[in-house]
Design a protein around this motif. Structure first.
Motif, mmCIF file in Angstrom:
data_model
loop_
_atom_site.group_PDB
_atom_site.id
_atom_site.type_symbol
_atom_site.label_atom_id
_atom_site.label_comp_id
_atom_site.label_asym_id
_atom_site.label_seq_id
_atom_site.Cartn_x
_atom_site.Cartn_y
_atom_site.Cartn_z
ATOM 1 N N ILE A 28 65.987 -93.276 -89.817
ATOM 2 C CA ILE A 28 66.636 -93.419 -88.519
ATOM 3 C C ILE A 28 68.144 -93.625 -88.635
ATOM 4 O O ILE A 28 68.842 -93.596 -87.627
ATOM 5 C CB ILE A 28 66.022 -94.579 -87.707
ATOM 6 N N VAL A 29 68.662 -93.824 -89.858
ATOM 7 C CA VAL A 29 70.102 -94.037 -90.012
ATOM 8 C C VAL A 29 70.921 -92.864 -89.468
ATOM 9 O O VAL A 29 71.922 -93.070 -88.772
ATOM 10 C CB VAL A 29 70.447 -94.327 -91.486
ATOM 11 N N PRO A 30 70.539 -91.587 -89.752
ATOM 12 C CA PRO A 30 71.338 -90.485 -89.191
ATOM 13 C C PRO A 30 71.354 -90.434 -87.668
ATOM 14 O O PRO A 30 72.223 -89.789 -87.082
ATOM 15 C CB PRO A 30 70.653 -89.234 -89.767
ATOM 16 N N VAL A 31 70.395 -91.108 -87.015
ATOM 17 C CA VAL A 31 70.338 -91.096 -85.555
ATOM 18 C C VAL A 31 71.321 -92.091 -84.945
ATOM 19 O O VAL A 31 71.763 -91.919 -83.806
ATOM 20 C CB VAL A 31 68.897 -91.423 -85.085
ATOM 21 N N LEU A 32 71.687 -93.137 -85.687
ATOM 22 C CA LEU A 32 72.367 -94.275 -85.079
ATOM 23 C C LEU A 32 73.742 -93.927 -84.526
ATOM 24 O O LEU A 32 74.080 -94.313 -83.402
ATOM 25 C CB LEU A 32 72.465 -95.414 -86.098
ATOM 26 N N ALA A 33 74.565 -93.218 -85.314
ATOM 27 C CA ALA A 33 75.906 -92.900 -84.820
ATOM 28 C C ALA A 33 75.856 -91.979 -83.593
ATOM 29 O O ALA A 33 76.521 -92.259 -82.588
ATOM 30 C CB ALA A 33 76.750 -92.284 -85.939
ATOM 31 N N PRO A 34 75.078 -90.861 -83.613
ATOM 32 C CA PRO A 34 74.968 -90.064 -82.385
ATOM 33 C C PRO A 34 74.384 -90.847 -81.211
ATOM 34 O O PRO A 34 74.759 -90.620 -80.060
ATOM 35 C CB PRO A 34 74.047 -88.910 -82.799
ATOM 36 N N LEU A 35 73.463 -91.773 -81.499
ATOM 37 C CA LEU A 35 72.884 -92.586 -80.437
ATOM 38 C C LEU A 35 73.950 -93.474 -79.796
ATOM 39 O O LEU A 35 74.020 -93.601 -78.563
ATOM 40 C CB LEU A 35 71.751 -93.441 -81.003
ATOM 41 N N ALA A 36 74.798 -94.082 -80.639
ATOM 42 C CA ALA A 36 75.885 -94.902 -80.100
ATOM 43 C C ALA A 36 76.827 -94.068 -79.244
ATOM 44 O O ALA A 36 77.289 -94.520 -78.184
ATOM 45 C CB ALA A 36 76.651 -95.565 -81.249
ATOM 46 N N ARG A 37 77.132 -92.848 -79.673
ATOM 47 C CA ARG A 37 77.992 -91.964 -78.888
ATOM 48 C C ARG A 37 77.321 -91.604 -77.560
ATOM 49 O O ARG A 37 77.954 -91.591 -76.498
ATOM 50 C CB ARG A 37 78.296 -90.702 -79.682
ATOM 51 N N ASP A 38 76.031 -91.287 -77.587
ATOM 52 C CA ASP A 38 75.309 -90.876 -76.388
ATOM 53 C C ASP A 38 75.279 -92.005 -75.361
ATOM 54 O O ASP A 38 75.343 -91.747 -74.145
ATOM 55 C CB ASP A 38 73.888 -90.451 -76.752
ATOM 56 N N LEU A 39 75.169 -93.235 -75.828
ATOM 57 C CA LEU A 39 75.111 -94.382 -74.930
ATOM 58 C C LEU A 39 76.490 -94.941 -74.611
ATOM 59 O O LEU A 39 76.605 -95.958 -73.926
ATOM 60 C CB LEU A 39 74.230 -95.484 -75.539
ATOM 61 N N GLU A 40 77.535 -94.283 -75.142
ATOM 62 C CA GLU A 40 78.920 -94.699 -74.917
ATOM 63 C C GLU A 40 79.166 -96.137 -75.352
ATOM 64 O O GLU A 40 79.806 -96.940 -74.664
ATOM 65 C CB GLU A 40 79.300 -94.514 -73.444
ATOM 66 N N LEU A 41 78.664 -96.447 -76.539
ATOM 67 C CA LEU A 41 78.841 -97.776 -77.115
ATOM 68 C C LEU A 41 79.963 -97.744 -78.147
ATOM 69 O O LEU A 41 80.170 -96.718 -78.805
ATOM 70 C CB LEU A 41 77.541 -98.240 -77.776
ATOM 71 N N PRO A 42 80.691 -98.849 -78.333
ATOM 72 C CA PRO A 42 81.772 -98.867 -79.326
ATOM 73 C C PRO A 42 81.230 -98.810 -80.747
ATOM 74 O O PRO A 42 80.063 -99.138 -81.005
ATOM 75 C CB PRO A 42 82.466 -100.209 -79.057
ATOM 76 N N GLU A 43 82.097 -98.415 -81.689
ATOM 77 C CA GLU A 43 81.671 -98.258 -83.080
ATOM 78 C C GLU A 43 81.146 -99.562 -83.671
ATOM 79 O O GLU A 43 80.195 -99.572 -84.448
ATOM 80 C CB GLU A 43 82.835 -97.745 -83.936
ATOM 81 N N TRP A 44 81.752 -100.690 -83.271
ATOM 82 C CA TRP A 44 81.349 -101.953 -83.886
ATOM 83 C C TRP A 44 79.915 -102.336 -83.525
ATOM 84 O O TRP A 44 79.274 -103.114 -84.233
ATOM 85 C CB TRP A 44 82.304 -103.076 -83.496
ATOM 86 N N SER A 45 79.384 -101.793 -82.409
ATOM 87 C CA SER A 45 78.009 -102.123 -82.040
ATOM 88 C C SER A 45 77.017 -101.571 -83.057
ATOM 89 O O SER A 45 75.995 -102.197 -83.356
ATOM 90 C CB SER A 45 77.692 -101.584 -80.645
ATOM 91 N N LEU A 46 77.324 -100.402 -83.616
ATOM 92 C CA LEU A 46 76.479 -99.837 -84.667
ATOM 93 C C LEU A 46 76.537 -100.711 -85.914
ATOM 94 O O LEU A 46 75.517 -100.965 -86.564
ATOM 95 C CB LEU A 46 76.927 -98.417 -84.985
ATOM 96 N N GLY A 47 77.729 -101.184 -86.252
ATOM 97 C CA GLY A 47 77.850 -102.087 -87.392
ATOM 98 C C GLY A 47 77.072 -103.370 -87.184
ATOM 99 O O GLY A 47 76.436 -103.892 -88.104
ATOM 100 N N LEU A 48 77.096 -103.886 -85.941
ATOM 101 C CA LEU A 48 76.344 -105.104 -85.637
ATOM 102 C C LEU A 48 74.847 -104.871 -85.793
ATOM 103 O O LEU A 48 74.118 -105.727 -86.302
ATOM 104 C CB LEU A 48 76.664 -105.557 -84.208
ATOM 105 N N LEU A 49 74.370 -103.696 -85.372
ATOM 106 C CA LEU A 49 72.952 -103.367 -85.499
ATOM 107 C C LEU A 49 72.515 -103.377 -86.958
ATOM 108 O O LEU A 49 71.462 -103.932 -87.309
ATOM 109 C CB LEU A 49 72.697 -101.998 -84.868
ATOM 110 N N MET A 50 73.321 -102.796 -87.838
ATOM 111 C CA MET A 50 72.969 -102.719 -89.250
ATOM 112 C C MET A 50 73.185 -104.059 -89.952
ATOM 113 O O MET A 50 72.402 -104.465 -90.806
ATOM 114 C CB MET A 50 73.773 -101.615 -89.921
ATOM 115 N N TYR A 263 80.557 -82.015 -85.123
ATOM 116 C CA TYR A 263 79.136 -81.857 -84.808
ATOM 117 C C TYR A 263 78.734 -82.841 -83.701
ATOM 118 O O TYR A 263 79.286 -83.937 -83.592
ATOM 119 C CB TYR A 263 78.274 -82.098 -86.043
ATOM 120 N N GLU A 264 77.746 -82.467 -82.892
ATOM 121 C CA GLU A 264 77.300 -83.310 -81.797
ATOM 122 C C GLU A 264 75.776 -83.351 -81.738
ATOM 123 O O GLU A 264 75.105 -82.437 -82.230
ATOM 124 C CB GLU A 264 77.838 -82.782 -80.454
ATOM 125 N N GLY A 265 75.254 -84.443 -81.124
ATOM 126 C CA GLY A 265 73.823 -84.553 -80.851
ATOM 127 C C GLY A 265 72.936 -84.367 -82.062
ATOM 128 O O GLY A 265 73.173 -84.939 -83.136
#
Length: 428
Positions: A28-50, A263-265
């Motif tokens: 699921i790691v490859p999904v996380l960054a596109p998921l954050a972009r799709d939900l319009e979340l800041p980059e640090w939220s992905l770091g917090l998740l991990m 690349y997108e999505g």
């Protein structure tokens, strides 16, 4: 290996459980960054998740180890896999609701942390800990122990390759394909462990084994090991810097694939998965085939690997094509595949037989701490500038390379591992 272990060797089941859990996490790691972009979340939220998942893994590994002694390996494995199934199922549901617009991105991220990071983070602490504890409890010589732990390590490395590769393939089924596949494979592993893993001895036998372990612990030195122990701190420092760089870099690759390469999505998921797959394959090749044939002492591994990690991180500051990004990550993976075995093996040569368990726990704690700091720090730095996390990682490893090349390593004065005492029978 003890007679009980030879009678019903659960190693294939243990290794399979570790492979499934780690591969599900990596898929699921490859999904996380596109998921954050799709939900319009800041980059640090992905770091917090991990980072929060790494915190749970680090904090719960030792308690799970103690639970193995009390209730047995099978119970701990089933408990960990059950928690992992609940966590990943919840994560998939939350992702689906957030992407569909049923819940907000902010609420979705909070629920993702609760499911994927907290619940699944606890599960990740249970499964490999139980597997490693079984090896430690059922090997009586250094050679047997190293071989068994190497098998668990190889499985974890294999998961780093298979997980992203499966994410790459499953992304063709849809944006959230890897997210829904993860709980399915964990459910399969849970059933396999429940059916195939032999039940442990009676409560009385477990109590006798626990009493023997307590006597051995009472006879051992009571002073805990610390990262700044005079024997260990140079190795701890070298390993910490390298793994911290890996944590800084790996979380940002998905953003680079989108922002710099365009690349997108689902395409971003596939390309990030492709890069991660190459990294995993390179690390497995180094650890399983190359490093064992080199026969280098641990300090030489650090001297050779850390500069390569720096070189790979430096290249990522400017890499602007998928080929260049993949090549830089491959160089970094060669470096980490060399550093890792040196970092893990050197401390075991520097302490006596009574401290082997504690030094293993110390290594795991130091490694886990880097993935508490790295992803959050990397994503925050990326939010400032897209080359900054790679520059910081390069600086850390350049300093580390200077350190290991300008001093005589502790591993260079160690001759051979101290003989290991006969260990207690399998208490599971």
């Amino acid at each position: 290996m003890s007679a009980a272990a030879r009678a019903h060797n659960p190693m294939p089941v243990l290794a399979g459980a570790v492979l499934v859990v780690m591969a599900a996490q990596q898929a699921i790691v490859p999904v996380l960054a596109p998921l954050a972009r799709d939900l319009e979340l800041p980059e640090w939220s992905l770091g917090l998740l991990m980072t929060s998942a790494a915190v749970m893994f680090t904090l719960t590994s030792s308690p799970w180890g103690r639970a193995v002694d009390r209730v047995g390996h099978r119970t701990v494995l089933l408990s960990g896999l059950s928690l992992g199934l609940v966590g990943m199922t919840g994560f998939a549901i939350v992702c689906q609701l957030a992407v569909s617009g049923v819940i907000s991105g902010e609420l979705g991220m909070a629920l993702m942390i609760g499911t994927r990071s907290l619940l699944f983070g606890v599960a990740m602490g249970a499964v490999p800990t139980a597997a490693m504890a079984w090896v430690a409890a059922n090997t009586s010589t250094t050679q047997e122990r190293v071989k068994g732990l190497a098998q668990i390590g190889a499985v974890q490395g294999l998961a780093q390759a298979l997980g992203p590769a499966s994410g790459f393939v499953l992304a063709f089924a849809g944006f959230l394909g890897p997210v829904w596949a993860a709980p399915a494979v964990i459910a399969f592993a849970l059933v396999a462990v429940a059916v195939l893993l032999p039940k442990g001895p009676s409560r009385r036998a477990r109590a006798a084994a626990a009493a023997e372990a307590e006597q051995a612990e009472a006879a051992a030195p009571s002073k805990p090991l610390r990262p700044w122990d005079p024997r260990l701190w140079p190795v701890m420092l070298g390993g910490f810097g390298s793994f911290l760089t890996l944590g800084l870099v790996v979380v940002c690759v998905g953003f680079v694939v989108q922002d710099r390469l365009g690349y997108e999505g689902a395409d971003a998921v596939r390309m990030t998965g492709l890069v991660s797959t190459v990294v995993g394959l390179v690390m497995v090749t180094m650890q399983a085939f190359v490093v064992p044939r080199l026969g280098w002492p641990p300090w030489r591994m650090l001297r050779s690997g850390i500069p390569l990690v720096a070189l790979g991180a430096a290249g990522l500051m400017v890499a602007d094509t998928l080929v260049l990004v993949t090549a830089c990550m491959a160089v970094l993976a060669v470096g980490m595949g060399t550093v890792g075995p040196g970092y893990v093996s050197a401390p075991t040569l520097l302490v006596g037989p009574a401290e082997q368990g504690r030094v293993a726990g110390l290594v795991q704690t130091v490694t886990g701490s880097t993935f508490m700091i790295g992803p959050l720090g990397g994503s925050a730095l990326y939010g400032i500038n897209d080359w900054l996390p790679f520059a910081v990682g390069t600086g850390i490893c350049v300093a580390g390379a200077i350190f290991v090349w300008t001093r005589k390593g502790p591993g260079e004065t160690a001759t051979a591992p101290a003989p290991q005492p006969e260990l207690a029978p399998d208490p599971s």
